[in-house]
Design a protein around this motif. Sequence first.
Motif, short mmCIF file in Angstrom:
data_model
loop_
_atom_site.label_atom_id
_atom_site.label_comp_id
_atom_site.label_asym_id
_atom_site.label_seq_id
_atom_site.Cartn_x
_atom_site.Cartn_y
_atom_site.Cartn_z
N ASP A 1 18.46 -3.56 -8.66
CA ASP A 1 19.17 -2.58 -9.46
C ASP A 1 20.53 -3.14 -9.87
OD1 ASP A 1 20.58 -0.31 -10.42
OD2 ASP A 1 19.14 0.96 -9.37
N LYS B 1 11.37 8.26 -3.93
CA LYS B 1 10.32 8.26 -4.96
C LYS B 1 8.96 7.90 -4.35
CE LYS B 1 13.01 7.20 -9.13
NZ LYS B 1 13.28 6.18 -10.17
N TYR B 2 8.97 6.90 -3.45
CA TYR B 2 7.73 6.50 -2.79
C TYR B 2 7.16 7.67 -2.01
CZ TYR B 2 4.62 3.85 0.34
OH TYR B 2 3.53 3.40 1.04
N TYR C 1 13.78 -3.57 -4.65
CA TYR C 1 14.51 -3.12 -5.83
C TYR C 1 15.49 -4.20 -6.28
CZ TYR C 1 17.57 -2.13 -1.97
OH TYR C 1 18.29 -2.24 -0.82
N ASN D 1 14.49 4.78 -4.39
CA ASN D 1 13.14 4.23 -4.36
C ASN D 1 12.36 4.72 -3.14
OD1 ASN D 1 12.99 2.72 -6.75
ND2 ASN D 1 14.15 1.04 -5.85
N THR D 2 13.05 4.85 -2.00
CA THR D 2 12.41 5.39 -0.80
C THR D 2 11.92 6.81 -1.06
OG1 THR D 2 13.65 4.03 0.75
CG2 THR D 2 12.80 6.12 1.59
N ASN E 1 6.10 -5.44 0.19
CA ASN E 1 5.84 -4.50 -0.90
C ASN E 1 4.36 -4.37 -1.20
OD1 ASN E 1 8.60 -4.19 -1.11
ND2 ASN E 1 8.81 -5.76 -2.67
#
Length: 446
Positions: free
Chosen positions: A336, A426-427, A334, A423-424, A360
């Motif tokens: 951000d 969301k994954y 990320y 993000n974790t 990634n």
Amino acid sequence: MHCFDIFARWRPLPPTEAQALTQEINRVHTKQAGNLISTSLGPPQTTRATLPRSWKSDYVFTNVFEGQDTNKTIFNAVVSPILPRTLSGGTCNFLAYGHSGSGKSHTIIGYDFENLDEFGLCLAAARDLSAKLASLNGTLDKGNKDELGIGLRIVIREGYDGQTHIRGETEVMSDGRVRVRPINTKACWSLDEMRGELLAGLELRATGRSTIHEQSSRTHAVLEIEVVTRALLDARDAVIDRQSELVPIAKRATDVYLEENMKAFVRTEDGKYVPNPEYRIDQARIDEAEAKKAELEGYVRDAEAHVNEVMRASPHSCLGGKLVFVDLAGSEYYHDKSISASAPRAKQTLQEQREGRQINTDLLALKEVIRARALRQQRIPYRSSPLTMVLRGHFESSGMADSYTAMILTASPESSQFAATMNTLKYGNLVGVAGGDKAGAAARKA
């Protein structure tokens, strides 16, 4: 049927991070089947660059663990209910995913090898499995070929340099034979022995100081615990020996075929190849080489059949059962810029950026593999990354009609890591929506 569970684990907020310039991420969880997670961040000073942010998941989480929950709590809720599957010969996979410093290695491996409450899931599983196997062994003498033990295999998936430990080193035998051993399985007949082998294997794992964590794991570690016997290990070694005998014979058969065909054609002045009128292919020579190759291939098949026979003849259905624990490398993908200026992110080094891109790639490929398996697609994209190539055997080796995988998302409540945490989650949400059918909870009760 492929059963999939998603869990989330919040790490505690250490006193060193609970300072005036930081704040804890607000989070709300529903306490029911198919949990929902809602996270929000209201920065200390609301500016155009630091507007309040929030995110809400789908109902995909089987359970959510708080910072005060110990590894023992996680084990009892996540792994312990699945052990009967392993004792029936099945394969169960447990993956920890999250950014560096969020608690993945603490969850899977643990750092306190003396405190039973803080054993990582891998060692805690080995402890319970060892006790069960000791009961099944009954009065068998130590060293008996049918004594049940634990086979430990540690696979380290290297970082951005592209090296992947998928097989052992190539050995050249005294008689010229070439033998390529798979990753070594260490047979352990006691918990202390297994703990020592685990620590020795983990010393190979690459760590490095990152902008997130002093000892950030820059590789993926795959820890496989398998129920084995000496008879099974000996049978597998015999397969490797027969394969090593086949390699030079198969190569010679190919060389003979190519040699004969190269002699049978000549190149004309215009670059075309036409039959050589002065040479006739020695088909008998080719047939002789092929016959020898076929003979050695038969020995390999016989050795492989013996492995299957050892499995069938065992009075214990647990033989070959596996628990696979995957400690994935930190997911620092990320960038951000909306985090409060009071908690700026350190700039990544070029090495971290290269490592991050490879990591990634692996994590995206893993998500697509899980999605494809859940949708029962004909083509599973295992070859998309070295990590998924290593995991292919684990995903497909279940001895049961269905398989089980659990993913544990580790997240930090510290505000400067809000982007990483979101993000974790969301994954995990994407993976859960694709692969987390409602059979997951039912599978845990089976």
